[in-house]
Scaffold this active site. Structure first.
Site, PDB file in Angstrom:
ATOM      1  N   GLY A 499       2.936  -6.689  -8.248  1.00  0.00           N
ATOM      2  CA  GLY A 499       2.482  -5.424  -7.683  1.00  0.00           C
ATOM      3  C   GLY A 499       1.491  -4.766  -8.613  1.00  0.00           C
ATOM      4  N   ASP A 618       5.540   6.640  -2.607  1.00  0.00           N
ATOM      5  CA  ASP A 618       4.929   5.430  -2.078  1.00  0.00           C
ATOM      6  C   ASP A 618       5.911   4.712  -1.154  1.00  0.00           C
ATOM      7  OD1 ASP A 618       3.049   3.536  -1.582  1.00  0.00           O
ATOM      8  OD2 ASP A 618       3.231   2.498  -3.499  1.00  0.00           O
TER       9      ASP A 618
END
Ligand SMILES: *[C@@H]1O[C@H](CO)[C@@H](O)[C@H](O)[C@H]1NC(C)=O
Ligand SMILES: *[C@@H]1O[C@H](CO)[C@@H](O)[C@H](O)[C@H]1NC(C)=O
Ligand SMILES: *[C@@H]1O[C@H](CO)[C@@H](O)[C@H](O)[C@H]1NC(C)=O
Ligand SMILES: *[C@@H]1O[C@H](CO)[C@@H](O)[C@H](O)[C@H]1NC(C)=O
Ligand SMILES: *[C@@H]1O[C@H](CO)[C@@H](O)[C@H](O)[C@H]1NC(C)=O
Ligand SMILES: *[C@@H]1O[C@H](CO)[C@@H](O)[C@H](O)[C@H]1NC(C)=O
Length: 679
Positions: A499, A618
């Site tokens: 990520g 997020d």
């Protein structure tokens, strides 16, 4: 109305529009029509009698309109009809008996109207009926007699009507998958014939007037996932054969007249998640049975006559969120092992004969939002945690002598004062001795440190952790070493994802335990920002313990980098699963709804139940992970920020494009609403 002149028309589909007004009676001229779809419009008025002249019609779908009045009895003339959908309108009156003469009928759907009276007795006369859906009406009168032997039935929903009838002869349904008849006026016994419904996945007959025993033959229903017979007058014992139901995940027999003890075989229900046996006359010990159902999330045994101790093994049911043992005759102490139930939200132990104190380990039960121990024989201090500080005191009333932080209970020092005198005396004697011991220890530690520093400088090339602090109760440095080995020095092979902030590795330790290890990227110029991110994530996660938030098991910061060690989620992230056509099939509606609810629970917890609000910032399907059982957990707190309750929360823009709340993009003001928007 002019469409009625198209006499050769065979199919007419006008569904999913915004048509208003009446159905033209000229449609009765379309005698070659085989299918008429008018569903999902805003049609009003009555169904014209003339539709009954469509003798070739096989399918009629008028659902989801605002049609009213009664269903015309001329429908009995549409002898080829096999599908009739009239659900979600405002029809009233009786269902015409003539519908019962249609020999080809396979699918009937009437639900969500205001129909009354009995269903036609000969509804299944053609022997083809597969689906009968008529819930949420005012149907009364007897159960249609032809339904009793209707072997073709697959799906039946008659719940929330007032249908009366004896169901003692029901049960010969080799094709039946789903049957819901709860909240009617059914009576009689459950026949042994139900055991032959080999395809049955769901059976609900709660809230009726059933009597007699639960037939042991129900243990043959190998596909059964949900069985709800609650709120009837069933008697006898729970058949041990139910232990064969390997797919059963929801069993409710609450509010009946069952007696006897819980059969040991119930422990073999390996899929069981919800078990409600409350409000019966069950008795005996709760042991050697349900503590083996490791998937249990809800366990209600309240309002029975169970005796004996609360078994410490209940503490191994790690998934429990609700445990109600109230109103029984449990004796002895509350086992401290119950504090291992890290997802428990509601605990009710009231109205028993428990003695001793509330285990102090309960103060670490972070997910607990409600506890009731009233009407027992408990004494001593209540644990000191936010939950207890804020708990209403009637949940602690009627005990022997509880004291402590709960509002309305006496403070504990007044209770222990009598013992205090002797204690003071002891301190006078012991204090100088203790001081001496401390001094010696400090000197020893200092010497040891100097020694260690020297050796460290000499072999700098060896892997050393400058600082390993761990949430683990065991040796963190050692675990770190094992992780390095298990991931082959963080080789690509073990990487399961990358990520923005780091890569994630799957580490299978020699002991067989599996962890997900997140290694934070180290780019030299960015080192400080990453460090900040790291600390922030740790700070947020350490505070959190919730069944829908990925659990942080440990963390370490070493010369090789910084690492977070999480519980391993077998199925990976939701986004990938949804995109993969084959795997997405596994996500049926029930699971999808559960996932949505899981995320909601996690968000509600972060926003409202933590000591200070935590905004994730997020929330996307990429950051929702699934375990083997499809439990969804929010992960990746890299951008989370612990909101200062008063201060403004101006921050740099963070999150995924398309999920960002507009006010965050414009004003950069973070509130928990940003998460709700992303969700
Ligand atoms: C249709 O049914 C009605 C009432 O059930 C009956 O009176 C009528 O004769 C039938 N019409 C035709 C064309 O069969
Ligand atoms: C449903 O029908 C009953 C009569 O059968 C009537 O009393 C009731 O008002 C109706 N309800 C609605 C919502 O139309
Ligand atoms: C159940 O049966 C009893 C008598 O047998 C009756 O009094 C009661 O009203 C019934 N309850 C329901 C919900 O049908
Ligand atoms: C389990 O069954 C009970 C009783 O029918 C019902 O209230 C509950 O919603 C069910 N739970 C799930 C997850 O299916
Ligand atoms: C706990 O159980 C008792 C008896 O079953 C009940 O009266 C009480 O309301 C329950 N407490 C909570 C907090 O639900
Ligand atoms: C609790 O009760 C049991 C018997 O019911 C007794 O043996 C035990 O000593 C009691 N414990 C305390 C702490 O009072």
């Amino acid at each position: 109305p002019e469409l009625g002149s198209l006499v050769n028309l065979q199919v007419l589909s006008l569904h999913n529009n915004q048509l208003i007004g009446f159905i033209p009676n000229t449609f009765g001229n379309l005698i070659n029509l085989t299918a008429l779809y008018l569903y999902h419009n805003q049609l009003s008025g009555h169904i014209p009698q003339e539709l009954g002249s469509l003798v070739n019609l096989e399918l009629l779908d008028l659902s989801n309109n605002t049609l009213m009045g009664s269903i015309p009895n001329t429908f009995g003339n549409m002898t080829k009809l096999n599908t009739l959908f009239l659900d979600d309108n405002q029809f009233s009156g009786h269902v015409p008996q003539e519908i019962g003469t249609l020999m080809d009928l396979k699918y009937i759907q009437f639900d969500g109207n205001n129909l009354s009276g009995p269903l036609p007795p000969s509804l299944c006369v053609g022997g083809m009926l597969k689906t009968l859906i008529a819930f949420d009406n005012n149907l009364n009168g007897p159960l249609p007699s032809s339904l009793i032997n209707c072997r073709s039935l697959v799906r039946v929903r008659l719940e929330r009507n007032q249908i009366e009838g004896d169901i003692s002869k029901m049960g010969i349904y080799p094709n039946l998958v789903y049957m819901d008849m709860r909240s009617n006026n059914l009576f009689g016994q459950l026949s042994f014939l139900w055991g032959d419904c080999h395809n049955l996945q769901m059976l609900r007959i709660s809230n009726n007037n059933l009597t007699g025993e639960i037939p042991a033959s129900m243990g043959q229903l190998s596909q059964l996932g949900l069985l709800d017979l609650s709120s009837n007058k069933l008697e006898g014992e729970i058949p041990s054969a139910l232990g064969n139901l390997k797919k059963l995940f929801n069993l409710s027999l609450a509010d009946n007249l069952l007696h006897g003890s819980i059969p040991q075989e119930i422990g073999a229900l390996s899929s069981l998640e919800l078990l409600d046996l409350s409000s019966n006359n069950l008795n005996g010990l709760v042991q050697y049975s349900i503590e083996h159902c490791l998937k249990l999330r809800l366990l209600k045994l309240n309002h029975n006559n169970f005796i004996g101790n609360i078994h410490a093994e209940l503490g191994s049911l790690r998934n429990l969120y609700e445990l109600d043992l109230s109103d029984n005759s449990f004796i002895g102490a509350i086992p401290s092992q119950l504090s291992g139930l890290s997802m428990l939200e509601n605990l009710n132990l009231s109205h028993n004969e428990l003695n001793g104190s509330i285990p102090s380990s309960f103060q670490s039960m972070e997910s607990l939002t409600s506890i009731d121990v009233s009407y027992n024989e408990l004494e001593g201090p209540v644990p000191n945690s936010k939950l207890f500080q804020q708990a209403p005191n009637q949940r602690f009333m009627h005990n022997k002598m509880l004291c402590g932080v709960v509002n309305g209970l006496p403070p504990c020092n007044s209770v222990t004062q009598s013992r205090g005198k002797w204690k003071g005396y002891k301190i006078l004697v012991l204090a100088p001795v203790l001081a001496l011991i401390c001094l010696i220890l400090i000197v020893m530690i200092l010497m040891f440190w100097r020694e260690r520093k020297k050796t460290k400088e000499t072999n700098n090339d060896k892997v050393t952790q400058e600082k390993v602090f761990s949430i683990w109760s065991f040796d963190g440095a050692n675990v770190f070493k094992q992780i390095v080995e298990a991931t082959n020095h963080f080789s690509e092979m073990h990487c399961i994802g990358t990520g923005g902030y780091g890569s994630v590795y799957k580490a299978i330790l020699a002991t067989g335990e599996i962890f997900a290890v997140k290694k934070i990227h180290m780019i030299e110029d960015e080192c400080c920002m990453n460090k900040q991110l790291f600390n922030r994530e740790v700070e947020a996660l350490v505070q959190i313990r919730h069944r829908n938030i990925v659990q942080l098991l440990g963390y370490c910061s070493s010369s090789q980098g910084r690492f977070l060690i999480y519980e391993y989620m077998e199925r990976g992230d939701l986004a990938k699963m949804l995109k993969d056509n084959e795997r997405a099939i596994e996500l049926d509606w029930r699971r999808r709804i559960c996932i949505v609810l899981d995320v909601v629970h996690a968000l509600a917890y972060m926003h409202h139940d933590c000591s200070s609000t935590i905004v994730h910032r997020d929330i996307t399907s990429n950051n929702i992970l699934l375990d083997q059982e499809f439990r969804a957990c929010i992960s990746d707190f890299g951008t989370a920020k612990i909101l200062n309750i008063y201060g403004q929360n101006l921050t740099r823009l963070a999150g995924t494009k398309g999920y960002l709340a507009p006010e965050l993009a414009y004003t950069e003001n973070v509130t928990e609403k940003c998460d709700v928007y992303s969700f």
